[in-house]
Design an enzyme around this catalytic site. Structure first.
Site, PDB file in Angstrom:
ATOM      1  N   ASP A 136      44.256  41.603  27.913  1.00 57.04           N
ATOM      2  CA  ASP A 136      43.303  40.763  28.615  1.00 57.04           C
ATOM      3  C   ASP A 136      41.865  41.262  28.443  1.00 57.04           C
ATOM      4  O   ASP A 136      41.630  42.441  28.176  1.00 57.04           O
ATOM      5  CB  ASP A 136      43.634  40.719  30.111  1.00 57.04           C
ATOM      6  CG  ASP A 136      45.003  40.124  30.380  1.00 57.04           C
ATOM      7  OD1 ASP A 136      45.439  39.268  29.593  1.00 57.04           O
ATOM      8  OD2 ASP A 136      45.633  40.524  31.383  1.00 57.04           O
ATOM      9  N   LYS A 137      40.937  40.362  28.661  1.00 57.52           N
ATOM     10  CA  LYS A 137      39.517  40.679  28.537  1.00 57.52           C
ATOM     11  C   LYS A 137      39.136  41.919  29.346  1.00 57.52           C
ATOM     12  O   LYS A 137      38.463  42.821  28.846  1.00 57.52           O
ATOM     13  CB  LYS A 137      38.687  39.481  29.012  1.00 57.52           C
ATOM     14  CG  LYS A 137      37.194  39.756  29.120  1.00 57.52           C
ATOM     15  CD  LYS A 137      36.464  38.591  29.764  1.00 57.52           C
ATOM     16  CE  LYS A 137      35.008  38.927  30.017  1.00 57.52           C
ATOM     17  NZ  LYS A 137      34.289  37.821  30.708  1.00 57.52           N
TER      18      LYS A 137
END
Length: 306
Positions: A136-137
């Site tokens: 994820d970011k």
């Protein structure tokens, strides 16, 4: 063009917000579809402010979206290992892995295209060249990138067969009483909020997360995780499901978010795999990033409570 048909159950509200949530679309895109006459409410075109109620039937025509082609950008990246077949990259918190609506550039893929000069696998299309798996970011840490299709297929097979080592560290809410254990619960799209994943038993996939306690603090526990499967948001969903969401997680944690963390305190610290060409097992570790160490230093060890 795909057609989605939705029957409203017990929800009410504006139609643009409703279909955006139900179909995981941006609200602006949902409004655009309505303005273009591609949304029918009980067989009739409506305005985006129209209200839906229980029993309504909605038909949505979604045009096929062209996959955005990523462009090379001179963005610094932390390369832990590289050879002719693959790279291991230590991704910083806040960097998106591949371009998507709302994040068309500045991604890891843009940086990889510049660094590798086009020598990346093409299996995942023009927007995700070389990407075998993703994080994820706002998750920091290690991920592997394939430079050719042969390496990509070999590495993807290891992930599918659960022979790919992936270990994470996270700070979780609460005192996790068991020193070690596992969460085995299927994960799918949350039927009440299409932006989230959840432990659900319909339209889901099996998911297994092994965990162990590293250190206990006042109100928090430092945990180590090993993934047996790799579902979207797996650790975040599993820990929230047992009452210990990850600190800073704006999606699965408490409503009062720890804003200084700027997202979940989760780090992909170890990765291991069999090299697709040499057949040797390689393993790499990335030390905790500064944001993680800084927040951990603020926590009080549990034995200080006496």
């Amino acid at each position: 063009m795909a057609t989605e048909k939705i029957v409203v159950s017990d929800e009410e509200g504006r139609i643009d917000a409703f279909i955006a949530s139900r179909l995981s679309l941006s609200r602006s895109f949902a409004a655009e579809l309505i303005d273009d006459g591609k949304v029918l409410l009980n067989g009739f075109a409506v305005k985006k402010r129209a209200l839906v109620k229980s029993g309504d039937e909605i038909t949505v025509e979604i045009p096929e979206l062209k996959e955005p082609e990523a462009l090379p950008q001179d963005i610094p990246i932390d390369i832990v290992y590289e050879d002719d077949d693959l790279l291991v990259v230590n991704k910083p918190k806040g960097m998106v892995v591949h371009p998507a609506p709302g994040n068309s550039d500045g991604t890891l893929v843009n940086a990889l295209l510049y660094h590798c000069k086009g020598t990346l696998s093409g299996i995942n299309g023009v927007s995700r060249p070389g990407i075998v798996h993703r994080i994820d970011k706002d998750t920091s840490g290690l991920l592997i990138v394939a430079k050719n299709d042969v390496a990509h297929i070999h590495l993807a097979k290891q992930i599918k067969e659960h022979s790919f080592t992936r270990e994470y560290l996270a700070i979780c809410y609460g005192n996790v009483k068991q020193d070690s254990g596992l969460v085995s619960a299927p994960i799918g799209r949350d039927p009440k909020n299409r932006q989230r994943m959840a432990v659900v038993y319909k339209n889901s996939k099996s998911a297994v997360t092994h965990y162990e306690v590293v250190e206990r603090f006042q109100g928090f526990t430092l945990m180590r995780f090993r993934l047996e499967t790799g579902r979207t948001h797996q650790i975040r969903v599993h820990m929230a499901s047992i009452g210990h969401p990850i600190a800073g997680d704006p999606l699965y944690g408490p409503k009062k978010v720890i804003t200084e963390l700027c997202g979940q305190c989760l780090h992909a610290g170890k990765i291991g795999f069999i090299h697709p060409k040499t057949n040797q097992y390689l393993e790499f570790e990335a030390e905790l990033p500064e944001y993680f160490k800084k927040y951990k230093a603020k926590l009080k060890p549990l034995d200080c409570l006496k």
